[in-house]
Design a protein around this motif. Structure first.
Motif, PDB file in Angstrom:
ATOM      1  N   THR A  94       0.829  -1.203   0.000  1.00 59.29           N
ATOM      2  CA  THR A  94       0.000   0.000   0.000  1.00 59.29           C
ATOM      3  C   THR A  94       0.863   1.254   0.000  1.00 59.29           C
ATOM      4  N   LEU A  95       1.845   1.301   0.878  1.00 63.34           N
ATOM      5  CA  LEU A  95       2.647   2.517   1.011  1.00 63.34           C
ATOM      6  C   LEU A  95       3.553   2.742  -0.189  1.00 63.34           C
ATOM      7  N   LYS A  96       4.023   1.667  -0.802  1.00 57.63           N
ATOM      8  CA  LYS A  96       4.808   1.833  -2.033  1.00 57.63           C
ATOM      9  C   LYS A  96       3.983   2.538  -3.104  1.00 57.63           C
ATOM     10  N   ASP A  97       2.713   2.176  -3.204  1.00 55.86           N
ATOM     11  CA  ASP A  97       1.847   2.782  -4.204  1.00 55.86           C
ATOM     12  C   ASP A  97       1.455   4.220  -3.853  1.00 55.86           C
ATOM     13  N   LEU A  98       1.315   4.499  -2.567  1.00 57.30           N
ATOM     14  CA  LEU A  98       0.796   5.810  -2.151  1.00 57.30           C
ATOM     15  C   LEU A  98       1.878   6.843  -1.866  1.00 57.30           C
ATOM     16  N   LYS A  99       3.129   6.458  -1.852  1.00 59.92           N
ATOM     17  CA  LYS A  99       4.173   7.325  -1.294  1.00 59.92           C
ATOM     18  C   LYS A  99       4.232   8.701  -1.944  1.00 59.92           C
ATOM     19  N   ASP A 100       3.907   8.808  -3.227  1.00 64.21           N
ATOM     20  CA  ASP A 100       3.960  10.106  -3.903  1.00 64.21           C
ATOM     21  C   ASP A 100       2.673  10.909  -3.724  1.00 64.21           C
ATOM     22  N   LYS A 101       1.695  10.341  -3.011  1.00 61.49           N
ATOM     23  CA  LYS A 101       0.429  11.025  -2.770  1.00 61.49           C
ATOM     24  C   LYS A 101       0.261  11.435  -1.312  1.00 61.49           C
ATOM     25  N   ILE A 102       1.296  11.204  -0.508  1.00 69.24           N
ATOM     26  CA  ILE A 102       1.200  11.434   0.932  1.00 69.24           C
ATOM     27  C   ILE A 102       2.004  12.677   1.303  1.00 69.24           C
ATOM     28  N   GLY A 103       1.368  13.579   2.048  1.00 69.92           N
ATOM     29  CA  GLY A 103       2.079  14.769   2.497  1.00 69.92           C
ATOM     30  C   GLY A 103       3.101  14.457   3.580  1.00 69.92           C
ATOM     31  N   GLU A 104       2.696  13.723   4.606  1.00 70.39           N
ATOM     32  CA  GLU A 104       3.571  13.387   5.728  1.00 70.39           C
ATOM     33  C   GLU A 104       3.317  11.951   6.158  1.00 70.39           C
ATOM     34  N   ILE A 105       4.385  11.276   6.613  1.00 70.80           N
ATOM     35  CA  ILE A 105       4.266   9.917   7.154  1.00 70.80           C
ATOM     36  C   ILE A 105       4.922   9.895   8.525  1.00 70.80           C
ATOM     37  N   HIS A 106       4.187   9.365   9.517  1.00 68.07           N
ATOM     38  CA  HIS A 106       4.675   9.331  10.892  1.00 68.07           C
ATOM     39  C   HIS A 106       4.496   7.932  11.467  1.00 68.07           C
ATOM     40  N   THR A 107       5.535   7.456  12.158  1.00 68.55           N
ATOM     41  CA  THR A 107       5.512   6.107  12.729  1.00 68.55           C
ATOM     42  C   THR A 107       6.619   6.011  13.779  1.00 68.55           C
ATOM     43  N   SER A 108       6.988   4.816  14.179  1.00 66.37           N
ATOM     44  CA  SER A 108       8.111   4.645  15.100  1.00 66.37           C
ATOM     45  C   SER A 108       9.427   4.837  14.352  1.00 66.37           C
ATOM     46  N   TYR A 109      10.503   5.045  15.115  1.00 63.20           N
ATOM     47  CA  TYR A 109      11.820   5.153  14.489  1.00 63.20           C
ATOM     48  C   TYR A 109      12.160   3.878  13.732  1.00 63.20           C
ATOM     49  N   TYR A 110      11.809   2.732  14.314  1.00 66.31           N
ATOM     50  CA  TYR A 110      12.119   1.458  13.669  1.00 66.31           C
ATOM     51  C   TYR A 110      11.386   1.311  12.345  1.00 66.31           C
ATOM     52  N   VAL A 111      10.089   1.553  12.337  1.00 69.31           N
ATOM     53  CA  VAL A 111       9.323   1.382  11.104  1.00 69.31           C
ATOM     54  C   VAL A 111       9.712   2.449  10.084  1.00 69.31           C
ATOM     55  N   ALA A 112      10.038   3.654  10.533  1.00 65.87           N
ATOM     56  CA  ALA A 112      10.502   4.674   9.593  1.00 65.87           C
ATOM     57  C   ALA A 112      11.754   4.199   8.855  1.00 65.87           C
ATOM     58  N   GLY A 113      12.657   3.525   9.574  1.00 69.62           N
ATOM     59  CA  GLY A 113      13.842   2.968   8.925  1.00 69.62           C
ATOM     60  C   GLY A 113      13.492   1.879   7.933  1.00 69.62           C
ATOM     61  N   LEU A 114      12.528   1.017   8.288  1.00 70.66           N
ATOM     62  CA  LEU A 114      12.087  -0.021   7.359  1.00 70.66           C
ATOM     63  C   LEU A 114      11.464   0.589   6.104  1.00 70.66           C
ATOM     64  N   MET A 115      10.699   1.654   6.278  1.00 68.68           N
ATOM     65  CA  MET A 115      10.067   2.283   5.113  1.00 68.68           C
ATOM     66  C   MET A 115      11.116   2.777   4.118  1.00 68.68           C
ATOM     67  N   LYS A 116      12.211   3.300   4.626  1.00 67.31           N
ATOM     68  CA  LYS A 116      13.289   3.754   3.746  1.00 67.31           C
ATOM     69  C   LYS A 116      13.897   2.580   2.998  1.00 67.31           C
ATOM     70  N   GLU A 117      14.153   1.477   3.703  1.00 66.18           N
ATOM     71  CA  GLU A 117      14.803   0.321   3.092  1.00 66.18           C
ATOM     72  C   GLU A 117      13.868  -0.458   2.177  1.00 66.18           C
ATOM     73  N   GLU A 118      12.623  -0.645   2.604  1.00 64.45           N
ATOM     74  CA  GLU A 118      11.714  -1.564   1.919  1.00 64.45           C
ATOM     75  C   GLU A 118      10.792  -0.888   0.915  1.00 64.45           C
ATOM     76  N   CYS A 119      10.496   0.383   1.129  1.00 65.78           N
ATOM     77  CA  CYS A 119       9.494   1.065   0.303  1.00 65.78           C
ATOM     78  C   CYS A 119      10.047   2.286  -0.415  1.00 65.78           C
ATOM     79  N   ASP A 120      11.330   2.574  -0.232  1.00 65.28           N
ATOM     80  CA  ASP A 120      11.950   3.762  -0.832  1.00 65.28           C
ATOM     81  C   ASP A 120      11.236   5.037  -0.391  1.00 65.28           C
ATOM     82  N   ILE A 121      10.793   5.034   0.859  1.00 59.69           N
ATOM     83  CA  ILE A 121      10.152   6.211   1.449  1.00 59.69           C
ATOM     84  C   ILE A 121      11.169   6.884   2.360  1.00 59.69           C
ATOM     85  N   HIS A 122      11.567   8.086   2.015  1.00 55.13           N
ATOM     86  CA  HIS A 122      12.658   8.743   2.723  1.00 55.13           C
ATOM     87  C   HIS A 122      12.181   9.872   3.635  1.00 55.13           C
ATOM     88  N   ASN A 123      10.895  10.164   3.619  1.00 52.54           N
ATOM     89  CA  ASN A 123      10.394  11.283   4.427  1.00 52.54           C
ATOM     90  C   ASN A 123       9.596  10.833   5.644  1.00 52.54           C
TER      91      ASN A 123
END
Length: 273
Positions: A94-123
């Motif tokens: 879901t997040l891979k598909d939506l990443k360019d449509k999302i203004g802000e993404i907030h989560t834990s530090y751990y999951v934020a790191g996973l999002m960068k590695e797994e979903c190419d989400i850097h913000n």
């Protein structure tokens, strides 16, 4: 009071999905919540769109309901909040598909790191308990949750699962307050919150979720809050108690039972006009 459909496997089934349209994303001068199915929810507060744990595609277990919409159909999301790492809450597809449509993404530090590695989400922004963020005047507080079930199993001991990696979210809109409790055992803290207008309510009778007796206790600590039932009736897993709550159990045991709100995935519940 309505009895809910129980299938041949003994599972209470959610009502048939209401497919969401672009109207759900427009400003109707009110605050509404939509159950996205499973543990996910969307809030539209006067045109500001927040999604909590959106799962719109790619889940790895069979479902009893249809998804509420395709990711291609989402026009925009002002903010996405992910409560923890489990894949029915942190949906990589879901997040891979939506990443360019999302203004802000907030989560834990751990999951934020996973999002960068797994979903190419850097913000994605990492947080801990009691952090607060504001999106277009809506304040979201990161509330404690107790759900570090991975620490109970040797197969997951490749890291320590910190309690502060699991959240609920307390959302303060201009016209109402909405509390997403999250997947959590009952915590004393949760019995002494500012009373919300709506509780997005997981009532799973499961050792690492709230359990029924504690669900009744939490519900009755806030006797005027609407209880919008989530995290039930969507996953075809009859032996997995985490997915198999029945709203009838809540209706039979809470004060002011008319405040128990059973909606279909994708259906709008108007909180405040």
């Amino acid at each position: 009071m309505t009895k809910f459909i129980v299938n041949e496997k003994g599972q209470a089934q959610a009502p048939a999905t209401v497919k969401m349209t672009h109207a759900a994303f427009q400003n109707h001068n009110r605050t509404s919540v939509y159950w996205l199915g499973g543990g996910g929810a969307m809030i539209n507060s006067n045109g500001t769109i927040l999604m909590i744990d959106p799962l719109l595609k790619g889940f790895d277990m069979p479902l009893l309901v249809d998804m509420v919409m395709d990711t291609d159909y989402v026009p925009f999301v002002d903010g996405v909040f992910v409560s923890h790492v489990d894949n029915d809450h942190y949906s990589r597809p879901t997040l891979k598909d939506l990443k360019d449509k999302i203004g802000e993404i907030h989560t834990s530090y751990y999951v934020a790191g996973l999002m960068k590695e797994e979903c190419d989400i850097h913000n994605a922004v990492g947080h801990t308990w009691h952090d607060k963020v504001s999106i277009k005047g809506i304040e979201v507080e990161f509330c404690p949750a107790d759900h570090d079930w991975q620490n109970l199993f040797e197969k997951y001991n490749y890291r320590t699962w910190e309690k502060e990696e699991y959240f609920g979210f307390y959302v303060r809109c201009e016209d109402c307050k909405i509390w997403y409790v999250g997947d959590s055992r009952l915590m004393d803290y949760q019995l002494h919150m500012e009373e919300p207008d709506v509780i997005l309510f997981d009532f799973a009778d499961n050792a690492v979720h709230i359990g029924l007796e504690n669900a009744y206790k939490l519900a009755n600590a806030y006797p005027n809050s609407k209880l919008v039932c989530i995290h039930w009736g969507c996953v075809d897993a009859p032996n997995a108690s985490a997915f198999n709550g029945n709203p009838q159990d809540i209706i039979d045991h809470v004060i002011n039972l008319e405040r128990v709100i059973v909606i279909a995935p994708g259906e709008e519940f108007v909180v405040s006009k």
